[in-house]
Motif scaffolding. Structure first.
Motif, PDB file in Angstrom:
ATOM      1  N   VAL A  37       0.730  -1.150   0.003  1.00  0.00           N
ATOM      2  CA  VAL A  37       0.056  -0.148  -0.190  1.00  0.00           C
ATOM      3  C   VAL A  37       0.840   1.332  -0.076  1.00  0.00           C
ATOM      4  O   VAL A  37       0.541   2.005  -0.820  1.00  0.00           O
ATOM      5  CB  VAL A  37      -1.051  -0.048   1.260  1.00  0.00           C
ATOM      6  N   VAL A  38       1.958   1.411   0.631  1.00  0.00           N
ATOM      7  CA  VAL A  38       2.694   2.362   0.708  1.00  0.00           C
ATOM      8  C   VAL A  38       3.589   2.628  -0.442  1.00  0.00           C
ATOM      9  O   VAL A  38       3.587   3.898  -0.937  1.00  0.00           O
ATOM     10  CB  VAL A  38       3.851   2.214   1.949  1.00  0.00           C
ATOM     11  N   THR A  42       2.824   5.931  -2.826  1.00  0.00           N
ATOM     12  CA  THR A  42       4.148   6.773  -3.121  1.00  0.00           C
ATOM     13  C   THR A  42       4.088   6.998  -4.910  1.00  0.00           C
ATOM     14  O   THR A  42       4.335   8.092  -5.421  1.00  0.00           O
ATOM     15  CB  THR A  42       5.390   6.163  -2.646  1.00  0.00           C
ATOM     16  N   THR A  43       3.765   5.776  -5.322  1.00  0.00           N
ATOM     17  CA  THR A  43       3.956   5.810  -6.766  1.00  0.00           C
ATOM     18  C   THR A  43       3.019   6.729  -7.440  1.00  0.00           C
ATOM     19  O   THR A  43       3.109   7.392  -8.416  1.00  0.00           O
ATOM     20  CB  THR A  43       3.905   4.257  -7.132  1.00  0.00           C
ATOM     21  N   GLU A 191     -16.030   9.552  -0.411  1.00  0.00           N
ATOM     22  CA  GLU A 191     -15.463  11.026  -0.161  1.00  0.00           C
ATOM     23  C   GLU A 191     -14.101  11.306   0.092  1.00  0.00           C
ATOM     24  O   GLU A 191     -13.326  12.109  -0.309  1.00  0.00           O
ATOM     25  CB  GLU A 191     -16.327  11.399   1.043  1.00  0.00           C
ATOM     26  N   LEU A 192     -13.633  10.281   0.969  1.00  0.00           N
ATOM     27  CA  LEU A 192     -12.227  10.200   1.326  1.00  0.00           C
ATOM     28  C   LEU A 192     -11.124   9.818   0.030  1.00  0.00           C
ATOM     29  O   LEU A 192     -10.305  10.495  -0.326  1.00  0.00           O
ATOM     30  CB  LEU A 192     -12.011   9.172   2.332  1.00  0.00           C
ATOM     31  N   GLU A 193     -11.844   9.179  -0.893  1.00  0.00           N
ATOM     32  CA  GLU A 193     -11.006   8.810  -2.019  1.00  0.00           C
ATOM     33  C   GLU A 193     -11.102  10.001  -2.870  1.00  0.00           C
ATOM     34  O   GLU A 193      -9.791  10.242  -3.611  1.00  0.00           O
ATOM     35  CB  GLU A 193     -11.692   7.545  -2.835  1.00  0.00           C
ATOM     36  N   ASN A 194     -12.180  10.608  -2.979  1.00  0.00           N
ATOM     37  CA  ASN A 194     -12.043  11.559  -4.306  1.00  0.00           C
ATOM     38  C   ASN A 194     -11.408  12.941  -3.432  1.00  0.00           C
ATOM     39  O   ASN A 194     -11.223  13.860  -4.117  1.00  0.00           O
ATOM     40  CB  ASN A 194     -13.553  12.315  -4.176  1.00  0.00           C
ATOM     41  N   ALA A 195     -10.946  13.049  -2.249  1.00  0.00           N
ATOM     42  CA  ALA A 195     -10.207  14.019  -1.751  1.00  0.00           C
ATOM     43  C   ALA A 195      -8.719  14.107  -2.219  1.00  0.00           C
ATOM     44  O   ALA A 195      -8.149  15.241  -1.854  1.00  0.00           O
ATOM     45  CB  ALA A 195     -10.491  13.965  -0.173  1.00  0.00           C
ATOM     46  N   GLN A 196      -8.409  13.103  -2.724  1.00  0.00           N
ATOM     47  CA  GLN A 196      -6.923  13.052  -3.061  1.00  0.00           C
ATOM     48  C   GLN A 196      -5.988  13.326  -2.109  1.00  0.00           C
ATOM     49  O   GLN A 196      -5.101  14.234  -2.360  1.00  0.00           O
ATOM     50  CB  GLN A 196      -7.080  13.849  -4.470  1.00  0.00           C
ATOM     51  N   ARG A 197      -5.955  13.038  -0.877  1.00  0.00           N
ATOM     52  CA  ARG A 197      -4.927  13.055   0.265  1.00  0.00           C
ATOM     53  C   ARG A 197      -4.031  11.861   0.094  1.00  0.00           C
ATOM     54  O   ARG A 197      -4.513  10.689  -0.008  1.00  0.00           O
ATOM     55  CB  ARG A 197      -6.050  13.222   1.581  1.00  0.00           C
ATOM     56  N   VAL A 198      -2.819  12.395  -0.014  1.00  0.00           N
ATOM     57  CA  VAL A 198      -1.808  11.085   0.208  1.00  0.00           C
ATOM     58  C   VAL A 198      -1.878  10.219   1.176  1.00  0.00           C
ATOM     59  O   VAL A 198      -1.904  10.732   2.271  1.00  0.00           O
ATOM     60  CB  VAL A 198      -0.311  12.048   0.095  1.00  0.00           C
ATOM     61  N   GLY A 199      -2.018   8.787   0.699  1.00  0.00           N
ATOM     62  CA  GLY A 199      -2.035   7.803   1.809  1.00  0.00           C
ATOM     63  C   GLY A 199      -3.627   7.556   2.049  1.00  0.00           C
ATOM     64  O   GLY A 199      -3.986   6.541   1.890  1.00  0.00           O
ATOM     65  N   LEU A 346      11.281   1.956  -7.815  1.00  0.00           N
ATOM     66  CA  LEU A 346      11.131   2.556  -6.419  1.00  0.00           C
ATOM     67  C   LEU A 346      11.288   1.091  -5.566  1.00  0.00           C
ATOM     68  O   LEU A 346      12.190   1.275  -4.501  1.00  0.00           O
ATOM     69  CB  LEU A 346       9.741   3.056  -5.888  1.00  0.00           C
ATOM     70  N   LEU A 347      10.852   0.032  -5.703  1.00  0.00           N
ATOM     71  CA  LEU A 347      10.922  -0.953  -5.082  1.00  0.00           C
ATOM     72  C   LEU A 347      12.246  -1.727  -5.148  1.00  0.00           C
ATOM     73  O   LEU A 347      12.764  -2.110  -4.183  1.00  0.00           O
ATOM     74  CB  LEU A 347      10.058  -2.294  -5.599  1.00  0.00           C
ATOM     75  N   LEU A 348      12.861  -1.566  -6.425  1.00  0.00           N
ATOM     76  CA  LEU A 348      14.085  -2.017  -6.650  1.00  0.00           C
ATOM     77  C   LEU A 348      15.023  -1.358  -5.767  1.00  0.00           C
ATOM     78  O   LEU A 348      16.162  -1.589  -5.156  1.00  0.00           O
ATOM     79  CB  LEU A 348      14.763  -1.866  -8.076  1.00  0.00           C
ATOM     80  N   GLY A 349      14.680   0.148  -5.703  1.00  0.00           N
ATOM     81  CA  GLY A 349      15.616   0.915  -4.823  1.00  0.00           C
ATOM     82  C   GLY A 349      15.714   0.540  -3.341  1.00  0.00           C
ATOM     83  O   GLY A 349      16.999   0.500  -2.637  1.00  0.00           O
ATOM     84  N   VAL A 350      14.706  -0.011  -2.851  1.00  0.00           N
ATOM     85  CA  VAL A 350      14.615  -0.555  -1.549  1.00  0.00           C
ATOM     86  C   VAL A 350      15.198  -1.930  -1.403  1.00  0.00           C
ATOM     87  O   VAL A 350      16.161  -2.011  -0.363  1.00  0.00           O
ATOM     88  CB  VAL A 350      12.969  -0.650  -0.980  1.00  0.00           C
ATOM     89  N   ILE A 351      15.251  -2.758  -2.257  1.00  0.00           N
ATOM     90  CA  ILE A 351      15.852  -3.923  -2.169  1.00  0.00           C
ATOM     91  C   ILE A 351      17.382  -3.508  -2.514  1.00  0.00           C
ATOM     92  O   ILE A 351      17.938  -4.278  -1.688  1.00  0.00           O
ATOM     93  CB  ILE A 351      15.573  -4.820  -3.491  1.00  0.00           C
ATOM     94  N   VAL A 352      17.832  -2.774  -3.384  1.00  0.00           N
ATOM     95  CA  VAL A 352      19.390  -2.392  -3.368  1.00  0.00           C
ATOM     96  C   VAL A 352      19.763  -1.939  -2.037  1.00  0.00           C
ATOM     97  O   VAL A 352      20.805  -2.398  -1.579  1.00  0.00           O
ATOM     98  CB  VAL A 352      19.488  -1.378  -4.413  1.00  0.00           C
TER      99      VAL A 352
END
Length: 421
Positions: A37-38, A42-43, A191-199, A346-352
């Motif tokens: 989910v994170v 982020t993406t 309503e929360l989905e349409n608010a476009q708040r990060v996370g 991004l995922l590969l960056g975390v793995i590296v």
């Protein structure tokens, strides 16, 4: 005093090193879901593509993950008993035809039962060939795939053509009624989905997709995952069945009827694959049976099972991954799939970073090269061609299996031809 004359009570004792505490499987699953989910949140924020976590994408992904999950469960039952079931695709095809034949006459519940019966018939043929006659499991599985495609084509021409006037499709099949959360909860999540708040909006979109338009078949699939875990890992029968896949000779020496357990497992495998075929026919986006409807989902289910390390929880995660990739390309197209490539960077960056902490220099270097290559694709292309996004689930299958191959542990006697005595 010599060692031979020492009192046993005075002999030096070696203290075994303390065992490392294993992280519980449920905690690994929770952390994996939270991490996914994170990553998606982020993406979605960095690429400005909210479709990655929208309720519509989630709802579509759940529907498309069902046949993969059920086919993977079928493979898990067979391979835990030591029988490789490459024939899942053919059993799914037989299940699609059986579901359409019974469904358009008697409704969706009859479609499920008929699909399970047709899939179990394919499982019975596979068990007779592999368990009784000792045929190579791969050869038998390929034969089941060919038989399933040919048999359903013949039956469709014989039975469906006079009704639908098309030998490649069935009449329309009634679907299950769907159920959703209360309107107040659904409206609040929207309503929360349409608010476009990060996370917050990302989590709301995913939750809304999970509680909107839920089919009884979805609930049944989740219950089958729980039942499979409990039955195979928490019952005496399940322990004996798994022993047939680990060491059938030792199991036989303890009085286990290995042939009977293998037959039971392969029959259950075929029935589950057949229900996976029914999930395709009963999908609201499909009128009924269509020739070529499975589109390799039996093989993808097998890959999800391998990704899950032959365990139900891991299989559920693998099916969700493949279903999500399929649903994303089907609903949102090339631009959204390109954003998913950015998420892979991004995922590969975390793995590296993790590999560098563990001082695995070669793995870290390989991850850096892969991340740079993917980012070059993301930077140089405005939209992934639709011809490529169609094969998104298959590409994800290859990548995931390549990454997960180092930690897999299949049953020891999986695929071994066993002869009694």
């Amino acid at each position: 005093m010599s060692t031979s004359l020492m009192n046993p009570s005075e002999a030096p004792t070696t203290v075994p090193p303390p065992r490392k505490k294993r992280v519980p499987g449920w905690l690994v699953g929770v952390l994996g879901v939270a991490g996914a989910v994170v990553l998606l949140s982020t993406t979605s924020y960095l690429t400005d593509v909210p479709q990655l976590t929208s309720s519509g994408t989630t709802q579509t992904a759940v529907r498309l993950a069902l046949p993969i999950l059920l086919a993977g469960l079928g493979g898990l039952w067979a391979e835990r008993a030591g029988v490789v079931n490459i024939g899942l695709e053919g059993m799914m095809i037989m299940g699609t035809w059986g579901a359409a034949w019974a469904g358009y006459q008697w409704g969706p519940w009859a479609a499920l039962l008929s699909a399970a019966a047709f899939g179990a018939l394919g499982g019975l043929l596979h068990a007779i060939a592999t368990v009784t006659f000792g045929v190579n499991h791969i050869v038998s599985g390929v034969a089941i795939n060919l038989l399933g495609a040919g048999l359903t084509k013949y039956l469709s021409t014989l039975i469906f053509f006079p009704i639908s006037h098309n030998p490649r499709e069935s009449p329309a099949v009634p679907k299950f009624d769907t159920y959703s959360a209360s309107s107040s909860l659904s409206d609040w999540l929207a309503e929360l989905e349409n608010a476009q708040r990060v996370g917050i909006s990302d989590v709301a979109g995913i939750l809304r997709g999970l509680v909107t338009g839920v089919s009884p078949l979805t609930i049944l699939a989740v219950l089958l995952v729980v039942f499979t875990y409990y039955f195979l890992w928490r019952t005496r029968f399940g322990l004996r069945l798994r022993s047939c896949g680990e060491n059938p000779v030792a199991a036989e020496s303890l009085g286990v009827d290995v042939y009977r357990y293998k037959y039971f497992a392969v029959l259950a495998s075929g029935a589950l694959a057949g229900i996976g075929g029914a999930a395709l026919v009963l999908n609201p986006g499909q009128p009924g049976y269509l020739e070529g409807q499975t589109n390799g989902r039996g093989f993808i289910g097998l890959a999800a099972m391998i990704f899950g390390n032959w365990r139900p929880g891991g299989l559920l995660g693998g099916a969700a991954l493949f279903g999500y990739a399929d649903g994303l390309q089907l609903r949102s197209g090339g631009k959204t799939f390109l954003a998913l490539i950015y998420g892979a960077v991004l995922l590969l960056g975390v793995i590296v970073i993790w590999q560098l902490v563990r001082r695995r220099w070669f793995a870290a270097a390989f991850g850096i090269v892969a991340a740079v290559a993917l980012y070059a694709v993301y930077y140089s292309v405005d939209e992934v061609p639709s011809e490529l996004t169609t094969y998104a689930p298959h590409l994800v299958t290859l990548v995931v299996l390549a990454v997960a191959s180092q930690r897999l542990r299949m049953p020891a006697a999986d695929g071994v031809v066993y002869r009694r005595g």
